[in-house]
Write an enzyme that holds these catalytic residues in place. Structure first.
Site, mmCIF file in Angstrom:
data_model
loop_
_atom_site.group_PDB
_atom_site.id
_atom_site.type_symbol
_atom_site.label_atom_id
_atom_site.label_comp_id
_atom_site.label_asym_id
_atom_site.label_seq_id
_atom_site.Cartn_x
_atom_site.Cartn_y
_atom_site.Cartn_z
ATOM 1 N N ASN A 182 -3.029 -4.235 -3.147
ATOM 2 C CA ASN A 182 -1.967 -5.160 -2.766
ATOM 3 C C ASN A 182 -2.353 -6.559 -3.246
ATOM 4 O O ASN A 182 -3.402 -6.743 -3.876
ATOM 5 C CB ASN A 182 -1.693 -5.106 -1.256
ATOM 6 C CG ASN A 182 -2.884 -5.535 -0.411
ATOM 7 O OD1 ASN A 182 -3.787 -6.241 -0.878
ATOM 8 N ND2 ASN A 182 -2.899 -5.123 0.843
ATOM 9 N N LEU A 213 3.579 -5.258 -3.876
ATOM 10 C CA LEU A 213 3.957 -6.613 -3.456
ATOM 11 C C LEU A 213 4.878 -6.617 -2.250
ATOM 12 O O LEU A 213 5.678 -7.526 -2.062
ATOM 13 C CB LEU A 213 4.628 -7.333 -4.633
ATOM 14 C CG LEU A 213 3.753 -7.474 -5.886
ATOM 15 C CD1 LEU A 213 4.589 -7.890 -7.083
ATOM 16 C CD2 LEU A 213 2.626 -8.470 -5.642
ATOM 17 N N GLY A 214 4.783 -5.580 -1.421
ATOM 18 C CA GLY A 214 5.599 -5.521 -0.216
ATOM 19 C C GLY A 214 7.079 -5.500 -0.533
ATOM 20 O O GLY A 214 7.550 -4.715 -1.357
ATOM 21 N N GLY A 244 1.849 1.487 2.483
ATOM 22 C CA GLY A 244 1.092 1.499 1.240
ATOM 23 C C GLY A 244 0.511 2.865 0.938
ATOM 24 O O GLY A 244 0.432 3.288 -0.226
ATOM 25 N N ASP A 245 0.117 3.590 1.980
ATOM 26 C CA ASP A 245 -0.408 4.936 1.788
ATOM 27 C C ASP A 245 0.693 5.889 1.324
ATOM 28 O O ASP A 245 0.457 6.762 0.485
ATOM 29 C CB ASP A 245 -1.028 5.454 3.087
ATOM 30 C CG ASP A 245 -2.239 4.646 3.503
ATOM 31 O OD1 ASP A 245 -2.919 4.095 2.620
ATOM 32 O OD2 ASP A 245 -2.504 4.564 4.719
#
Length: 308
Positions: A182, A213-214, A244-245
């Site tokens: 990230n 980047l969210g 994210g996973d």
């Protein structure tokens, strides 16, 4: 199914509580109901890869000889994940303590427990050698990740999600095919001040870098190649734990089945956007059908583009 993913990583029991806002240092807040669910970056990514529905998925890791370890093993197996190399350790099952605020942001503290005992033996080495994609993180000893990198067969892809943030052994970094980070991790590993500066610095050590980047999406850069950018579908986040996973697991499955970069990123971003709309890590990982529906809505792709 086409292709196979072997995840070498952590398995945790997640214990989470919702709060109006994240506490300040030394502050006590009253929270909501305590939630216990399956977690651990490795296990979360294995669940995401398995639910993508297009790659055989196996887990190399460790749990304790306790009720939590037995329950987490059974949960992974219920998703069709090969847990023959998920060993039982004398240490307790890893535990993550999580607070989630009203906007979906979180803080997480992990007690590693059995995850510190993850090692490759003859059986797990053979399993790693069978993989098309080896997916690893930094919640287990880096020497174990390096052993997996060395054990993979020629042509297999090592994807390292360098999370949680830690300095990466240079020998391990040199073995990575795709580094996933990230923004915070990218800046920390590169000592740069912006992502645009971090990416070329990281590409000096690895052939490809993917920065999540969210809400802004993700970008993939390959050494000597073009940048591939995918915007994130617009959603209202409930809980970002494990998003994210989910991205990494679905990405690994897409790579294993031979998707091009753009299609793989769209699959991963779509699945992650569904995950943040639910509570918990593994509980919120979408099915292949749910992720496909989101990708169709977000990117206007046809069924041929979203196979699997």
């Amino acid at each position: 199914m086409s292709g196979s993913v072997v995840v070498v990583g952590s398995v945790n029991l997640d214990v989470s509580v919702t709060v109006d806002r994240l506490p300040a240092p030394g502050e006590t807040l009253l929270g909501g109901t305590v939630r216990r669910s399956g977690g651990g970056k490795g296990a979360n990514q294995a669940v995401a890869a398995a639910r993508a529905g297009s790659a055989r998925t196996a887990m190399v890791g460790a749990v304790g000889d306790d009720p939590e370890g037995a329950a987490l093993r059974a949960s992974l197996e219920s998703d069709g994940i090969d847990c023959s190399c998920l060993r039982t350790s004398a240490a307790p099952t890893g535990t993550a303590l999580i607070t989630v605020d009203r906007s979906g942001e979180n803080t997480i503290v992990v007690a590693a427990g059995a995850n510190d005992d993850v090692r490759l033996d003859e059986a797990s080495t053979a399993l790693v050698r069978s993989a098309d994609v080896v997916l690893a993180q930094l919640e287990i000893p880096q020497q174990t990740v390096l052993a997996a990198a060395r054990a993979r067969r020629a042509g297999a892809i090592l994807v390292l999600n360098a999370a949680p943030y830690a300095a990466v052994d240079p020998e391990l970094l040199a073995a990575v095919d795709l580094l996933v980070v990230n923004e915070h991790e990218a800046l920390g590993l590169s000592a740069a001040s912006t992502v645009d500066e971090a990416v070329p610095a990281l590409l000096a050590s690895v052939p490809a870098v993917l920065v999540t980047l969210g809400a802004a999406g993700a970008r993939l850069d390959r050494r000597g190649g073009a940048t591939t950018v995918v915007p994130a579908p617009r959603v209202e986040a409930v809980d970002t734990t494990g998003a994210g996973d989910t991205f990494c697991g679905v990405l690994g499955a897409a790579i294993a089945r031979g998707d091009d970069d753009l299609t793989a990123l769209r699959h991963a971003a779509a699945a992650a956007s569904v995950a943040v709309e639910g509570k918990g890590a593994q509980d919120a990982v979408p099915s292949a059908a749910q992720a496909r529906e989101r990708a169709l809505a977000a990117y206007g792709l046809g069924e041929a583009d979203l196979r699997g």
